[in-house]
Structures are given as C-alpha cells and as structure tokens.
Enzyme design. Structure first.
Site, short mmCIF file in Angstrom:
data_model
loop_
_atom_site.label_atom_id
_atom_site.label_comp_id
_atom_site.label_asym_id
_atom_site.label_seq_id
_atom_site.Cartn_x
_atom_site.Cartn_y
_atom_site.Cartn_z
N THR A 34 0.84 -1.20 0.00
CA THR A 34 0.00 0.00 0.00
C THR A 34 0.88 1.25 0.00
OG1 THR A 34 -1.52 -1.30 1.37
CG2 THR A 34 -2.07 1.01 1.04
N GLY A 85 0.94 1.55 6.03
CA GLY A 85 -0.16 0.58 5.99
C GLY A 85 -0.27 -0.17 7.31
N ALA A 86 -1.10 -1.21 7.29
CA ALA A 86 -1.26 -2.05 8.49
C ALA A 86 -1.73 -3.43 8.04
CB ALA A 86 -2.29 -1.43 9.44
N GLU A 106 9.49 1.01 11.49
CA GLU A 106 8.17 1.65 11.36
C GLU A 106 7.77 2.29 12.69
OE1 GLU A 106 6.26 -1.18 7.86
OE2 GLU A 106 5.83 -1.66 9.93
C1 5RP Z 1 5.33 -3.84 6.92
C2 5RP Z 1 3.99 -3.48 7.41
C3 5RP Z 1 2.95 -3.13 6.41
O1 5RP Z 1 2.45 -1.87 6.67
C4 5RP Z 1 1.85 -4.15 6.49
O2 5RP Z 1 2.42 -5.44 6.35
C5 5RP Z 1 0.80 -3.93 5.40
O3 5RP Z 1 1.38 -4.19 4.16
P1 5RP Z 1 0.54 -4.13 2.83
O4 5RP Z 1 0.28 -2.70 2.54
O5 5RP Z 1 1.46 -4.76 1.80
O6 5RP Z 1 -0.71 -4.94 3.01
O7 5RP Z 1 3.71 -3.42 8.58
O8 5RP Z 1 6.18 -4.25 7.96
#
Ligand code: 5RP
Length: 227
Positions: A34, A85-86, A106
């Site tokens: 994301t 993102g999360a 992060e």
């Molecule tokens: C990376 C993270 C990302 O924010 C989380 O994994 C979400 O990733 P994506 O946007 O690919 O779904 O915490 O360490």
C-alpha cells in the site's frame, strides 16, 4: 458497476494520503504494497517536499529510484506526519504491523511523527486484533524462550523463514509470527511483551496508534479519525 480490486483500493488510498503531506517538510514513509502506491503518488509532488525518512531498506530504494531524497532519522527532528499501511486496524486505531518485516523502523519513525495516517483497504479493518499472525522482532538467542513465553499466553509462535532459512531483518535480527492470540487490550499487551528480554519490537502498534485511517472501500475512500 465493476467492484475495485484490492490493488486498485491500495492505489486509491495511496493517492488520498497526499492530502496529509505538508509542503516544504520531510514526510515519514512506511513499508509495504500500500505504501508503494503512496510512494508512486508522492513522486508526483516531490518538488514540493524536502524528502522522506524511510522505515525500511525496501522503501528507501523505491524513494530514491523516484528521486525523493531520503534522510536519516537522526538528521531530522519531529516529523509532521507518518504514512504507513497495516496488517490489521481496529475501531480505536490500534494496529498489527510487521507483515513486511519492517516493524521496528516503522515504530521508530511513527514515534518521531506527530500524526500517524494509516492507509489500508477495508480487508484490514477488524473488531479485535489477532487474526493476523503477530510479528515480533527478536534477538536470535532469545527466540526459543520467547516462543515458550507466547505459548504460555496461548499463542503459537514460529520463526519466520525466507528461502528455508530464518529471515534476517534490516536490523540483523529474526522475526517470530504468533498465531492464536486475541488482543483485546492492545496497550497492556504491547507493554507486557515489550518487557520480555530479547524482544526488539512487538508488532502491536497501540502506543504508536493511528490518528487517522484512510480506508479503501467499494464506495471510495472512507476517512476514520480516532480520538
Ligand atoms: C510492513 C507493514 C505493512 O504496513 C503491512 O504489512 C501492510 O502491508 P501491505 O500494505 O502490503 O498490506 O507493517 O512491515
């Protein structure tokens, strides 16, 4: 009307996050698919910002490839905003993060920022954290003892592998992924696990929660503001 794919929803929230970028400032940038959409959008306004503080080697490479200057966190003071993102986000802005293995940096950049803007598609919104396996960055010599400590809480932890070997994080450490937890009190849980020797970072972001979530939904970007 054709429904949007998850990828399209990520593009939508990545672009929507530009409204939080403060002209003339340095923006905190997270990691993941994301955020990659956000980085692409950020490149279109790169001349209006000083640059970015990045949360991973992977994001640094992408930012620099698009001509966005990357600053060391120690070179700069407080940042106006951190965009990331999360893996899960609940109704209070508490999150599970670290699916992309970047949780430690992060959390550091989030702590250095006045506002955390989470960008996510609606599959990430959950009533209670814990369905997604909780990432925990650990010092390798503590891994087996920490696996037993999580077992005592009812969690099943395993060392994350890459190409058949323990994944090594940007910080030279290992990751546990813990399943079977229902994290109904994220603040207390984060504090508890933070005290276990050998834990570098637990992937519950409660003390560094989101103030805003831009959620990609079938009907567009929904803004959720947390108190
Ligand atoms: C990376 C993270 C990302 O924010 C989380 O994994 C979400 O990733 P994506 O946007 O690919 O779904 O915490 O360490």
């Amino acid at each position: 009307m054709k429904s949007m794919t998850q990828d399209e929803l990520k593009t939508l929230v990545g672009q929507a996050a530009l409204q939080y970028v403060v002209p003339g400032e340095i923006v905190g940038v997270g990691t993941g698919s994301t955020v990659n959409k956000f980085i692409e959008a950020l490149a279109t306004i790169k001349h209006s910002i000083k640059g970015a503080v990045s949360s991973s080697n992977a994001s640094t490479v992408r930012l620099q490839a698009l001509g966005i200057p990357v600053f060391d966190a120690n070179e700069v003071g407080e940042l106006a905003v951190y965009i990331d993102g999360a893996d899960e986000i609940d109704g209070r802005g508490y999150m599970i993060k670290g699916g992309g293995a970047a949780l430690t940096r992060e959390k550091i950049v989030a702590a250095q920022s006045r506002q955390f803007v989470c960008i996510a598609d609606e599959s990430k919104l959950v009533p209670t954290l814990g369905a997604f396996a909780l990432p925990v960055e650990v010092i390798p010599m503590a891994a087996q003892r920490l696996i037993r400590q999580f077992a005592a809480l009812g969690g099943a932890a395993s060392i994350r592998l890459k190409d058949g070997l323990p994944l090594v994080t940007d910080n030279g450490q290992q990751l546990l992924d813990v399943t079977g937890l229902q994290i109904s009190e994220p603040l207390a849980f984060e504090s508890q696990v933070n005290q276990w020797p050998g834990v570098v970072t637990v992937g519950v972001f409660a003390h560094q929660k989101a103030q805003v979530c831009l959620l990609g939904t079938a009907s567009g970007v929904k803004l959720i503001a947390y108190g």
